[in-house]
Design an enzyme around this catalytic site. Structure first.
Site, short mmCIF file in Angstrom:
data_model
loop_
_atom_site.label_atom_id
_atom_site.label_comp_id
_atom_site.label_asym_id
_atom_site.label_seq_id
_atom_site.Cartn_x
_atom_site.Cartn_y
_atom_site.Cartn_z
N HIS A 124 101.92 -63.18 87.75
CA HIS A 124 102.50 -62.39 88.83
C HIS A 124 102.49 -60.91 88.43
O HIS A 124 102.34 -60.58 87.25
CB HIS A 124 103.92 -62.85 89.13
CG HIS A 124 103.98 -64.13 89.91
ND1 HIS A 124 104.98 -65.05 89.75
CD2 HIS A 124 103.16 -64.63 90.87
CE1 HIS A 124 104.78 -66.05 90.58
NE2 HIS A 124 103.67 -65.83 91.26
N LYS B 21 101.79 -58.97 84.49
CA LYS B 21 100.41 -58.61 84.16
C LYS B 21 100.29 -58.05 82.75
O LYS B 21 99.40 -58.43 82.00
CB LYS B 21 99.83 -57.60 85.16
CG LYS B 21 99.80 -58.07 86.60
CD LYS B 21 98.66 -59.01 86.88
CE LYS B 21 98.49 -59.16 88.39
NZ LYS B 21 98.39 -60.54 88.81
N GLY C 11 92.12 -63.07 90.81
CA GLY C 11 91.38 -61.82 90.86
C GLY C 11 91.86 -60.66 90.02
O GLY C 11 91.17 -60.21 89.11
N THR C 12 93.02 -60.14 90.33
CA THR C 12 93.52 -58.96 89.64
C THR C 12 93.78 -59.26 88.17
O THR C 12 93.42 -58.46 87.30
CB THR C 12 94.80 -58.43 90.31
OG1 THR C 12 94.55 -58.23 91.70
CG2 THR C 12 95.27 -57.14 89.68
N THR C 13 94.38 -60.39 87.90
CA THR C 13 94.67 -60.76 86.51
C THR C 13 93.38 -60.82 85.70
O THR C 13 93.31 -60.27 84.59
CB THR C 13 95.41 -62.12 86.45
OG1 THR C 13 96.64 -62.01 87.17
CG2 THR C 13 95.68 -62.53 85.02
N SER D 194 92.45 -63.05 94.66
CA SER D 194 93.81 -62.70 94.30
C SER D 194 94.73 -63.86 94.69
O SER D 194 94.46 -64.56 95.68
CB SER D 194 94.21 -61.43 95.05
OG SER D 194 95.57 -61.14 94.83
N GLY D 195 95.79 -64.09 93.92
CA GLY D 195 96.69 -65.21 94.18
C GLY D 195 97.16 -65.31 95.63
O GLY D 195 97.00 -66.35 96.26
N ASP E 257 95.43 -68.80 94.02
CA ASP E 257 96.25 -69.90 93.50
C ASP E 257 95.74 -71.23 94.02
O ASP E 257 95.69 -72.22 93.29
CB ASP E 257 97.72 -69.72 93.90
CG ASP E 257 98.38 -68.51 93.27
OD1 ASP E 257 97.94 -68.11 92.17
OD2 ASP E 257 99.33 -67.97 93.87
N ASP F 113 106.91 -64.77 87.60
CA ASP F 113 108.08 -63.90 87.68
C ASP F 113 109.14 -64.65 88.47
O ASP F 113 109.11 -64.65 89.71
CB ASP F 113 107.71 -62.59 88.37
CG ASP F 113 108.91 -61.67 88.56
OD1 ASP F 113 110.00 -61.99 88.03
OD2 ASP F 113 108.76 -60.64 89.23
N HIS G 127 103.67 -66.02 98.59
CA HIS G 127 102.82 -67.22 98.53
C HIS G 127 103.47 -68.31 97.66
O HIS G 127 102.79 -69.11 97.04
CB HIS G 127 101.43 -66.85 98.02
CG HIS G 127 101.43 -66.24 96.65
ND1 HIS G 127 102.00 -65.04 96.35
CD2 HIS G 127 100.91 -66.70 95.49
CE1 HIS G 127 101.84 -64.78 95.07
NE2 HIS G 127 101.18 -65.77 94.52
N ASP H 129 102.18 -71.88 97.65
CA ASP H 129 100.95 -72.07 96.87
C ASP H 129 101.26 -72.21 95.39
O ASP H 129 100.66 -73.02 94.68
CB ASP H 129 99.99 -70.90 97.08
CG ASP H 129 99.54 -70.74 98.52
OD1 ASP H 129 99.62 -71.72 99.28
OD2 ASP H 129 99.12 -69.62 98.88
N ARG I 237 102.94 -78.27 90.78
CA ARG I 237 103.02 -79.71 91.05
C ARG I 237 101.72 -80.40 90.65
O ARG I 237 101.73 -81.48 90.03
CB ARG I 237 103.36 -79.96 92.52
CG ARG I 237 103.56 -81.42 92.86
CD ARG I 237 104.04 -81.67 94.30
NE ARG I 237 103.25 -80.97 95.30
CZ ARG I 237 103.64 -79.87 95.96
NH1 ARG I 237 104.82 -79.32 95.72
NH2 ARG I 237 102.85 -79.30 96.86
#
Length: 124
Positions: free
Chosen positions: A8, A12, A35-37, A54-55, A60, A80, A87, A90, A96
């Site tokens: 999150h 990062k 994406g960003t990560t 991106s999540g 995700d 976080d 989201h 997701d 799960r």
């Protein structure tokens, strides 16, 4: 081994530092990230990472699909827990799926370090 790296926004910097500290271990495995990560980790470490969206834009869910299909061996998801996520359904589904598929999941840096050590030592 195939490893997913997710974080999150407020986590990062932690995942970048984790990747730097364990770069030699991670370099020997196939890496996937949202994406960003993924972009940030690649920029700081030079590791090769297959990036998803991106999540919040479906990344995700893409990682979740990989888990459901048995294509991942380990998920590092620095969440976080103190910030509401748009989201969140997701995120919950991804967590799960890790439980359903018995995929090791680390949600903080200490648990990630334990997972890395366990894999390096052949305990998992």
């Amino acid at each position: 081994m195939k490893i997913a790296l997710i974080a999150h926004d407020k986590k990062k910097n932690e995942i970048i530092e984790l990747a730097k500290e364990h770069k030699d271990f991670l370099a020997n495995h196939e890496l996937f990230a949202t994406g960003t990560t993924g972009t940030l980790i690649m920029g700081e470490t030079g590791l090769t990472i297959t990036r998803m969206k991106s999540g919040p834009l479906g990344g995700d869910q893409q990682i979740g699909s990989m888990i459901a299909d048995g294509l991942l061996d380990l998920v590092i998801f620095l969440r976080d827990p103190l910030t509401s996520q748009p989201h969140e359904p997701d995120v919950s589904a991804l967590l799960r799926l890790c439980d359903v598929q018995s995929i090791p999941l680390a949600t903080n840096t200490k648990s990630a370090e334990i997972m890395f050590a366990a894999f390096e030592n052949g305990a998992i």
